[in-house]
Every structure is written in C-alpha cells, then in structure tokens.
Motif scaffolding. Structure first.
Motif, PDB file in Angstrom:
ATOM      1  N   MET A  47     -17.674 148.073  67.212  1.00  0.00           N
ATOM      2  CA  MET A  47     -17.510 146.624  67.116  1.00  0.00           C
ATOM      3  C   MET A  47     -17.517 146.026  68.529  1.00  0.00           C
ATOM      4  O   MET A  47     -17.275 146.739  69.504  1.00  0.00           O
ATOM      5  N   PRO A  48     -17.808 144.748  68.635  1.00  0.00           N
ATOM      6  CA  PRO A  48     -17.826 144.140  69.969  1.00  0.00           C
ATOM      7  C   PRO A  48     -16.448 144.161  70.617  1.00  0.00           C
ATOM      8  O   PRO A  48     -15.435 143.932  69.947  1.00  0.00           O
ATOM      9  N   TYR A  49     -16.412 144.450  71.907  1.00  0.00           N
ATOM     10  CA  TYR A  49     -15.137 144.446  72.626  1.00  0.00           C
ATOM     11  C   TYR A  49     -14.755 143.003  72.948  1.00  0.00           C
ATOM     12  O   TYR A  49     -15.565 142.234  73.466  1.00  0.00           O
ATOM     13  N   ARG A  50     -13.516 142.643  72.643  1.00  0.00           N
ATOM     14  CA  ARG A  50     -13.033 141.305  72.950  1.00  0.00           C
ATOM     15  C   ARG A  50     -11.640 141.417  73.570  1.00  0.00           C
ATOM     16  O   ARG A  50     -10.877 142.347  73.259  1.00  0.00           O
ATOM     17  N   HIS A  51     -11.296 140.467  74.404  1.00  0.00           N
ATOM     18  CA  HIS A  51     -10.026 140.492  75.121  1.00  0.00           C
ATOM     19  C   HIS A  51      -9.124 139.363  74.635  1.00  0.00           C
ATOM     20  O   HIS A  51      -9.553 138.212  74.507  1.00  0.00           O
ATOM     21  N   PHE A  52      -7.859 139.694  74.354  1.00  0.00           N
ATOM     22  CA  PHE A  52      -6.885 138.690  73.944  1.00  0.00           C
ATOM     23  C   PHE A  52      -6.322 138.002  75.191  1.00  0.00           C
ATOM     24  O   PHE A  52      -5.830 138.672  76.115  1.00  0.00           O
ATOM     25  N   SER A  53      -6.408 136.674  75.223  1.00  0.00           N
ATOM     26  CA  SER A  53      -5.825 135.938  76.349  1.00  0.00           C
ATOM     27  C   SER A  53      -4.304 136.086  76.337  1.00  0.00           C
ATOM     28  O   SER A  53      -3.706 136.447  75.323  1.00  0.00           O
ATOM     29  N   LEU A  54      -3.689 135.789  77.457  1.00  0.00           N
ATOM     30  CA  LEU A  54      -2.242 135.893  77.559  1.00  0.00           C
ATOM     31  C   LEU A  54      -1.559 134.948  76.567  1.00  0.00           C
ATOM     32  O   LEU A  54      -0.558 135.305  75.935  1.00  0.00           O
ATOM     33  N   ALA A  55      -2.122 133.744  76.408  1.00  0.00           N
ATOM     34  CA  ALA A  55      -1.548 132.777  75.465  1.00  0.00           C
ATOM     35  C   ALA A  55      -1.632 133.309  74.033  1.00  0.00           C
ATOM     36  O   ALA A  55      -0.693 133.149  73.237  1.00  0.00           O
ATOM     37  N   ALA A  56      -2.760 133.947  73.689  1.00  0.00           N
ATOM     38  CA  ALA A  56      -2.925 134.523  72.346  1.00  0.00           C
ATOM     39  C   ALA A  56      -1.932 135.664  72.132  1.00  0.00           C
ATOM     40  O   ALA A  56      -1.325 135.787  71.059  1.00  0.00           O
ATOM     41  N   GLN A  57      -1.747 136.483  73.161  1.00  0.00           N
ATOM     42  CA  GLN A  57      -0.794 137.584  73.055  1.00  0.00           C
ATOM     43  C   GLN A  57       0.626 137.074  72.831  1.00  0.00           C
ATOM     44  O   GLN A  57       1.372 137.609  72.007  1.00  0.00           O
ATOM     45  N   ASN A  58       0.992 136.018  73.568  1.00  0.00           N
ATOM     46  CA  ASN A  58       2.340 135.457  73.413  1.00  0.00           C
ATOM     47  C   ASN A  58       2.545 134.883  72.015  1.00  0.00           C
ATOM     48  O   ASN A  58       3.623 135.012  71.427  1.00  0.00           O
ATOM     49  N   LEU A  59       1.505 134.226  71.497  1.00  0.00           N
ATOM     50  CA  LEU A  59       1.597 133.700  70.139  1.00  0.00           C
ATOM     51  C   LEU A  59       1.828 134.822  69.139  1.00  0.00           C
ATOM     52  O   LEU A  59       2.688 134.707  68.243  1.00  0.00           O
ATOM     53  N   LEU A  60       1.079 135.906  69.289  1.00  0.00           N
ATOM     54  CA  LEU A  60       1.171 137.007  68.340  1.00  0.00           C
ATOM     55  C   LEU A  60       2.496 137.760  68.480  1.00  0.00           C
ATOM     56  O   LEU A  60       2.992 138.323  67.500  1.00  0.00           O
ATOM     57  N   ARG A  61       3.082 137.736  69.664  1.00  0.00           N
ATOM     58  CA  ARG A  61       4.396 138.359  69.838  1.00  0.00           C
ATOM     59  C   ARG A  61       5.462 137.608  69.046  1.00  0.00           C
ATOM     60  O   ARG A  61       6.447 138.195  68.614  1.00  0.00           O
TER      61      ARG A  61
END
Length: 453
Positions: A328-342
């Motif tokens: 699958m395509p490699y994609r990077h989670f932004s810091l803001a997205a990571q904080n939301l998911l936390r």
C-alpha cells in the motif's frame, strides 16, 4: 539423517509383496511398518507419522488414490508418498502427482529403482525441512508495539513466561492483541522452531469442537498438529465440557484420547488459553479442574485507552507494515493527526487502530495524513450504529449469560469510577440495596474496598 532414524510405511494388500519390500528396506537399515488395507494404514499413519509411505493404488476397501487425498487434506505434510501399481497408466500417475505423491513405481518393482526413488524422496523432504526452518528464521519477529510503562511491563512478563512450559491464560478485551501476545511468547520460547497452532473455538460449532481438537478416524486433529510446539486456545470460555476434560488430560498426563477411540496418544505441547472474560467470570465457565490449571500463570492485556501514549508507535508500525507487506502507499501522520488520535477513545483497541490506518492508506496517495483527514476518518467511529456499538461492547458470539455478566461488570465498574469508589453513592446511583450490591460487586470481581479503579 541415518536410515535407522527413518520410518517407512508399506501399504499393499498382497502379503508376499509387502513382506519382500520390508525385508529389503530392513536390510538397508530403515524402520519398517506394514499395512494390508486402508484401515490398518490409517492407524499406522496416525500412530507413527512415517517419513515415507509406499502406497499401493489398488486395494479392496479404499484405493490408494483416495487414501492419498485423505492424507494430503488432513495428514502429516512432512510425509513423502510413493505410489505403486501393477496396472499403472499415465492418467493415474498424473493424478497421484497432482495430489502430492513424490513418484510412481510400476510392479514388479525393480529393487535398484525403488531404493533410488526412496533416497531421492527423502533428500527432497530434507531440503523442504531445511527451507522451512530457514524461512522461519528470516521471518519478521512478532512485536509488541509501544514504549509505555504498560507495554514495557507486558513485554518483560511475557518474556519470563516464554521460558516456562506451564499452561498460560491471557485475558483482555476484544482487539487488545491476545493472539499476537501468544505468538510473541511462542517465538521467544524454546519451542520457537516448532508450530504455533490456533484453535479458534468461537468459529467452531459446539458439536464439532471436540472432534476438531482430538481428530477422528479421518483427521489427525488440531492437537496433533501442535505436537512439539504451542497450541493457542482462542476464547476458552466457549469450551464444552468434553473438550475441557480433554485439555485437562493433556495438561496432567501429556496424553489424550484420540477421537478414533483407539487409545491414548502422547502429546508434547504448550497450551496458551485466551478469553475476553476476566478470570472471575471465566472461572464460572470452566470446570474446577481445568480452571485450577489455567490460573497457575495468567497475563492480562490492558485496554489501549490506558496507554494511549503508544498510539504514535502503533500508527508508525501499521503504516510500515501495510506498505512493506501489502504494498500500500506509504503515508505519514502529521503531529496534529497523531495528537487527535491519541485523544480518541479506542473501543476496538489495537485492532481498531489497525483498521483505521488501512482505511486511510487506501483513501489517498497523498504523502501526508493531516488533522482534517484523520478527523473525517474518525467521524463514522464517533457515531456508530446501535448494532456496531453493542458488538464492540459485548461480542456477539457470547452466550446470553456471558453477555449479561460482561455488561454488568463493565456497567458497575464504570459507575463505581463515577462515584470515586463510594459504595453508598453507587447503591443510590444504580438503585440497589447496599448489601446486595457488595455481593454483586464481589461476584463480578470488583473489589468494593478499592478506591482507585
């Protein structure tokens, strides 16, 4: 490998032929077994798991092709088979080869050709075994993802338990990764080069569980497949009484009654049980005998919400996994997205994170996953349908009694937390007499004197 360590089974309804072949092979130093019909062949095959079978095609009860098909479907994959026939033809030889036979010999047998074919078949099997061992060594290690204190302690305890051979019980909510943990323990155990076999009890019909485990006249059974390795019993609370007796027998005597009713079979396997129910509820589902064994060594996996600081590590792991393994395509989670998911409440635990990552990788080929995209991906999860909500809280494959007790445990535990451990407040909140409430809490494994839950 010396010939003395190799067992060959000869299956032929003509006594003079199999006696002659047996004499030749014994002179060569092989251990030889014989069978005059399919029923004897099945018994010898199950009892001894021969390295090679010389199998006659034409027999009065069950023909060799049918027997070969039966063994290929449920037998020992490490056994090589050479077919024999005095009425051979190209079509029969092709069919036998398609079913997995190594070669086809015509009668009357040439001693030289037979010994050469046997030698080549055994060499081929040795190469297959070496390749399988090599693949297992270079296969990626099973990982327990996260650097939180919760995960560090889990890894440490799992590594300690991996060195033991006693039965082990894993408990934890759906999606926390009990199978992954069991496989991690197996991989770090002295049995790591032997099979890791899964018995998914929830996926079996109640009437067939015992047969699936112990086998019958046509199947070796799941237990036999785990010989030398680890047998993982997924959702032990659903085991019927007869299966519980069988597993207790294995734990106590390292033997079990095979499903064909022809006596005990020795078995060397490490049993790992798993359940979504806490131990106090699991105790009510199992016989006292089996539960005593299961309670010797236990390990509980915490819900993901209790160690949400591991979310970024999990996101990174699953992104790399899907990119490397499933292209699958490699994609990077932004810091803001990571904080939301936390901050998200992960009812489905690690499994829910995995599914979310997979969905986002398929949604776009843009290199970054930003805050808004992550929020949109969570939107269906924030307002699930009524059916999905209940299936996450209480799995659908539980009995009514199990589901009720799981609900009561979660409900009262959550209410107890809202009351900061005050039983008087809890009694008023849930509308129960305090004496009955104390009794109910203890029956559900909730300590009413514990102020911090």
């Amino acid at each position: 490998m010396s010939n003395q360590s190799i067992t060959i089974l000869i299956v032929d309804d003509e006594t003079m032929i199999f006696e002659s072949i047996a004499d030749i092979l014994e002179d060569e130093g092989y251990q030889v077994l014989t069978a005059e019909n399919a029923e004897q062949a099945r018994e010898q095959y199950r009892a001894h798991s021969p390295d090679l079978v010389l199998l006659d095609i034409w027999m009065p009860d069950t023909d060799g092709i049918s027997l070969l098909r039966e063994w290929q479907e449920s037998g020992n994959p490490n056994t090589m088979t050479i077919m024999m026939s005095g009425h051979g033809n190209i079509e029969t030889a092709v069919e036998a080869t398609k079913l997995g036979a190594y070669d086809f010999l015509e009668k009357p047998l040439s001693t030289g050709k037979m010994l050469l074919t046997i030698n080549r078949a055994l060499q081929t099997q040795e190469l297959k075994s070496q390749n399988a061992a090599l693949k297992s060594k270079i296969a990626p290690d099973i990982e327990l993802i996260g650097n939180s204190r919760v995960m560090q302690e889990l890894r440490e305890r799992a590594t300690q338990l991996a060195e033991q051979s006693v039965p082990l019980t894993l408990t934890g909510s759906a999606g926390t990764g009990k199978r992954q943990l069991a496989h991690y323990i197996h991989q770090h155990s002295p049995r790591h080069e032997q099979p890791f076999i899964v018995a998914n009890i929830a996926a079996m019909d109640n009437e067939t569980i015992l047969t699936n485990l112990a086998g019958d006249s046509k199947r070796a059974g799941i237990i036999a497949q785990a010989n030398g390795g680890t047998l993982y019993i997924d959702e032990a609370s659903l085991l019927p009484t007869d299966a519980q007796k069988l597993l207790s027998q294995i734990i106590e005597h390292e033997a079990y009654q095979h499903g064909d009713g022809k006596g005990e079979r020795h078995i060397d396997t490490r049993l790992i049980f798993a359940s979504r129910l806490p131990l106090n509820l699991l105790k009510e589902r199992l016989s006292a005998e089996l539960f005593d064994h299961l309670s010797i060594a236990t390990l509980t996996i915490a819900d993901l919400n209790s160690h949400s600081e591991d979310i970024p590590d999990l996101l990174d792991y699953f992104v790399n996994h899907f990119a490397d393994v499933e292209e699958m395509p490699y994609r990077h989670f932004s810091l803001a997205a990571q904080n939301l998911l936390r901050q998200h409440h992960w009812q489905g635990n690690v499994r829910e994170v995995r599914n979310l990552v997979q969905r986002l990788l398929l949604a776009s080929e843009q290199p970054d996953i930003g805050l808004e995209e992550a929020r949109e991906a969570l939107a269906p999860l924030e307002a699930p349908s009524e059916d999905n909500t209940w299936s996450q809280i209480i799995p659908k494959d539980l009995s009514l009694r199990e589901a009720r007790e799981m609900f009561e445990h979660q409900y009262l535990l959550e209410q107890f937390r809202h009351c900061d451990g005050n039983v008087a407040q809890l009694a008023g909140r849930v509308g129960m007499d305090r004496t009955n409430l104390y009794r109910k809490l203890r029956s559900l494994g909730i300590d009413p004197t514990q102020k911090s839950l």
